[in-house]
Design a protein around this motif. Structure first.
Motif, PDB file in Angstrom:
ATOM      1  N   GLU A 165      38.287  53.747  53.626  1.00  0.00           N
ATOM      2  CA  GLU A 165      38.038  52.878  52.482  1.00  0.00           C
ATOM      3  C   GLU A 165      39.334  52.556  51.738  1.00  0.00           C
ATOM      4  OE1 GLU A 165      35.312  50.584  50.276  1.00  0.00           O
ATOM      5  OE2 GLU A 165      35.034  51.668  52.144  1.00  0.00           O
ATOM      6  N   ILE A 166      40.208  53.562  51.549  1.00  0.00           N
ATOM      7  CA  ILE A 166      41.475  53.373  50.829  1.00  0.00           C
ATOM      8  C   ILE A 166      42.358  52.366  51.571  1.00  0.00           C
ATOM      9  CG2 ILE A 166      43.617  54.510  50.068  1.00  0.00           C
ATOM     10  CD1 ILE A 166      41.109  55.300  48.402  1.00  0.00           C
TER      11      ILE A 166
ATOM     12  N   ASN B 235      40.237  46.155  49.405  1.00  0.00           N
ATOM     13  CA  ASN B 235      40.190  47.023  48.230  1.00  0.00           C
ATOM     14  C   ASN B 235      41.516  47.071  47.473  1.00  0.00           C
ATOM     15  OD1 ASN B 235      37.565  47.576  48.910  1.00  0.00           O
ATOM     16  ND2 ASN B 235      38.070  49.467  49.972  1.00  0.00           N
ATOM     17  N   LYS B 236      42.576  46.543  48.086  1.00  0.00           N
ATOM     18  CA  LYS B 236      43.900  46.552  47.455  1.00  0.00           C
ATOM     19  C   LYS B 236      44.180  45.256  46.713  1.00  0.00           C
ATOM     20  CE  LYS B 236      45.697  49.458  51.164  1.00  0.00           C
ATOM     21  NZ  LYS B 236      46.625  49.533  52.286  1.00  0.00           N
TER      22      LYS B 236
ATOM     23  N   ASN C 252      40.212  50.123  44.844  1.00  0.00           N
ATOM     24  CA  ASN C 252      41.051  51.318  44.942  1.00  0.00           C
ATOM     25  C   ASN C 252      41.365  51.898  43.567  1.00  0.00           C
ATOM     26  OD1 ASN C 252      41.003  51.375  47.690  1.00  0.00           O
ATOM     27  ND2 ASN C 252      43.174  50.960  47.980  1.00  0.00           N
TER      28      ASN C 252
ATOM     29  N   ILE D 188      45.320  59.076  48.302  1.00  0.00           N
ATOM     30  CA  ILE D 188      44.925  58.875  46.918  1.00  0.00           C
ATOM     31  C   ILE D 188      46.034  59.438  46.038  1.00  0.00           C
ATOM     32  CG2 ILE D 188      43.274  59.471  45.101  1.00  0.00           C
ATOM     33  CD1 ILE D 188      41.161  59.733  47.313  1.00  0.00           C
TER      34      ILE D 188
END
Length: 131
Positions: free
Chosen positions: A8-9, A14-15, A85, A125
């Motif tokens: 996911e990261i 997500n960025k 994120n 993270i």
């Protein structure tokens, strides 16, 4: 095989700067995934989750102790983030405070907070005191 957190990261979507609106369902879902993958199921869920406009921060961990010594905590989290994120990093930060409260009966940005930095970095993270 990537674990669900790293997958996911790393997701480029997500960025991007694209306003992300968290829901209680998504917060609970990612709490459970992080708890399993990162914290080895050592964190109790938040007693209450409050989503609201925040000024000067993304979230707060609000600890409580009852007269009988029972402890719990509430999560107050922003109603919007710059991207997914930013939300995930914020949730991980607050979960470190929940771990502190559950295991040490105190929260801080001291040594017991920073000891999680390398563990979280394994999942890409970043851990900081502000995002």
């Amino acid at each position: 095989v990537e674990n669900p957190v790293t997958q996911e990261i790393r997701n480029e979507e997500n960025k991007k700067i694209k306003t992300f609106f968290p829901t209680k369902h998504l917060i609970t879902r990612w709490f459970n995934i992080f708890n399993q993958e990162i914290f080895n199921d050592a964190i109790y869920p938040f007693h209450k989750i409050e989503i609201k406009r925040k000024h000067g921060c993304h979230a707060e961990h609000i600890p409580f102790e009852e007269k009988d010594g029972n402890i719990y905590a509430c999560l107050s989290i922003a109603d919007r983030f710059n991207n997914k994120n930013e939300f995930l990093f914020t949730l991980a930060h607050e979960m470190v405070h929940q771990w502190q409260w559950m295991h040490l009966y105190r929260t801080s940005h001291g040594e017991s907070f920073w000891k999680w930095k390398s563990r979280l970095s394994q999942f890409e993270i970043p851990l900081g005191v502000s995002i």
